[in-house]
Design a protein around this motif. Structure first.
Motif, mmCIF file in Angstrom:
data_model
loop_
_atom_site.group_PDB
_atom_site.id
_atom_site.type_symbol
_atom_site.label_atom_id
_atom_site.label_comp_id
_atom_site.label_asym_id
_atom_site.label_seq_id
_atom_site.Cartn_x
_atom_site.Cartn_y
_atom_site.Cartn_z
ATOM 1 N N UNK A 1 -30.738 -23.060 -14.726
ATOM 2 C CA UNK A 1 -31.856 -24.511 -14.845
ATOM 3 C C UNK A 1 -32.519 -25.313 -13.732
ATOM 4 N N UNK A 2 -31.285 -25.144 -12.909
ATOM 5 C CA UNK A 2 -32.013 -25.902 -11.365
ATOM 6 C C UNK A 2 -32.370 -25.740 -10.691
ATOM 7 N N UNK A 3 -33.512 -26.889 -9.643
ATOM 8 C CA UNK A 3 -34.514 -26.762 -9.341
ATOM 9 C C UNK A 3 -33.720 -26.321 -7.905
ATOM 10 N N UNK A 4 -34.965 -25.863 -7.030
ATOM 11 C CA UNK A 4 -34.466 -25.427 -5.661
ATOM 12 C C UNK A 4 -34.376 -26.700 -4.883
ATOM 13 N N UNK A 5 -34.095 -27.992 -5.120
ATOM 14 C CA UNK A 5 -33.850 -28.229 -4.333
ATOM 15 C C UNK A 5 -32.834 -29.285 -4.383
ATOM 16 N N UNK B 1 -20.651 -19.669 -9.999
ATOM 17 C CA UNK B 1 -21.269 -18.929 -10.886
ATOM 18 C C UNK B 1 -22.266 -19.557 -11.544
ATOM 19 N N UNK B 2 -23.331 -18.694 -11.811
ATOM 20 C CA UNK B 2 -24.846 -18.748 -12.774
ATOM 21 C C UNK B 2 -24.368 -18.256 -13.074
ATOM 22 N N UNK B 3 -24.881 -20.027 -14.348
ATOM 23 C CA UNK B 3 -24.904 -19.569 -15.825
ATOM 24 C C UNK B 3 -25.815 -19.503 -16.825
ATOM 25 N N UNK B 4 -26.588 -19.026 -18.032
ATOM 26 C CA UNK B 4 -27.277 -19.210 -18.638
ATOM 27 C C UNK B 4 -27.369 -21.025 -19.185
ATOM 28 N N UNK B 5 -26.551 -20.605 -19.732
ATOM 29 C CA UNK B 5 -25.711 -22.231 -21.003
ATOM 30 C C UNK B 5 -24.887 -23.044 -19.925
ATOM 31 N N UNK B 6 -24.512 -24.256 -19.986
ATOM 32 C CA UNK B 6 -23.842 -24.987 -19.809
ATOM 33 C C UNK B 6 -22.847 -25.332 -21.118
ATOM 34 N N UNK B 7 -22.743 -25.015 -21.317
ATOM 35 C CA UNK B 7 -21.642 -24.309 -22.998
ATOM 36 C C UNK B 7 -19.563 -25.246 -22.606
ATOM 37 N N UNK B 8 -19.531 -25.437 -22.627
ATOM 38 C CA UNK B 8 -18.593 -26.205 -21.864
ATOM 39 C C UNK B 8 -17.132 -25.581 -22.374
ATOM 40 N N UNK B 9 -17.366 -24.211 -22.936
ATOM 41 C CA UNK B 9 -15.987 -23.880 -23.399
ATOM 42 C C UNK B 9 -15.985 -22.537 -22.281
ATOM 43 N N UNK B 10 -16.788 -22.026 -22.088
ATOM 44 C CA UNK B 10 -17.607 -21.116 -20.857
ATOM 45 C C UNK B 10 -17.203 -21.953 -19.904
ATOM 46 N N UNK B 11 -17.702 -22.760 -18.958
ATOM 47 C CA UNK B 11 -17.487 -23.281 -17.861
ATOM 48 C C UNK B 11 -15.956 -23.480 -17.735
ATOM 49 N N UNK B 12 -15.276 -24.086 -18.799
ATOM 50 C CA UNK B 12 -13.809 -24.218 -18.311
ATOM 51 C C UNK B 12 -13.674 -22.996 -18.106
ATOM 52 N N UNK B 13 -13.876 -21.848 -18.942
ATOM 53 C CA UNK B 13 -13.029 -20.541 -18.671
ATOM 54 C C UNK B 13 -13.229 -20.247 -17.257
#
Length: 146
Positions: free
Chosen positions: A109-113, A84-96
């Motif tokens: 924000x990940x680089x292509x590499x 799943x691709x998200x805008x922010x890395x909010x821990x609660x959202x990631x866990x959900x």
């Protein structure tokens, strides 16, 4: 590579956002072409079984807006890895997302590499478990170079 080795597929499920996705990066597309990986995009948010049967993707890249916890994102014979691709890395959202069935949550924000190396890591693990389509026996493992 061409010939008898089938392409690996990565299915990108687009959201309704107008923001460019990390998958549109030309460097990432070049890496994928060089390694015989096809990036397929869809805006469909229901009835994934037909799409998954058609492409048999190893990886599903799902935009945050398109993620539907009620959709199984698999068929009986194909169970892709769900990123799943998200805008922010909010821990609660990631866990959900992880609780709702995502295998991993990544940032836009990940680089292509870095994203491509994640693809390699996932594909390397999935190849160990694959069976030959002709004989239904374990196939020769495809190796990826970094």
């Amino acid at each position: 590579m061409v010939g008898l080795i089938p392409k690996d597929h990565i299915l990108h499920v687009l959201g309704k956002s107008n923001e460019p996705s990390i998958v549109y990066n030309e460097e990432l597309r070049k890496f994928c072409r060089e390694e015989n990986i096809e990036l397929v995009e869809t805006i469909q948010t229901k009835g994934f079984k037909e799409i998954i049967r058609k492409y048999r993707p190893e990886i599903l890249l799902i935009e945050e807006q398109a993620f539907n916890p009620d959709e199984p994102y698999r068929s009986r014979s194909c169970q892709p890895f769900k990123l799943v691709i998200t805008k922010d890395q909010n821990k609660e959202k990631i866990f959900e997302y992880l609780k709702l069935g995502a295998d991993e949550v990544i940032s836009k924000d990940l680089s292509a590499e870095e994203l491509f190396l994640k693809f390699f890591s996932i594909l390397r693990r999935k190849k160990v478990l694959e069976l030959s389509q002709l004989t239904n026996l374990p196939s020769i493992n495809k190796t990826y170079t970094v």
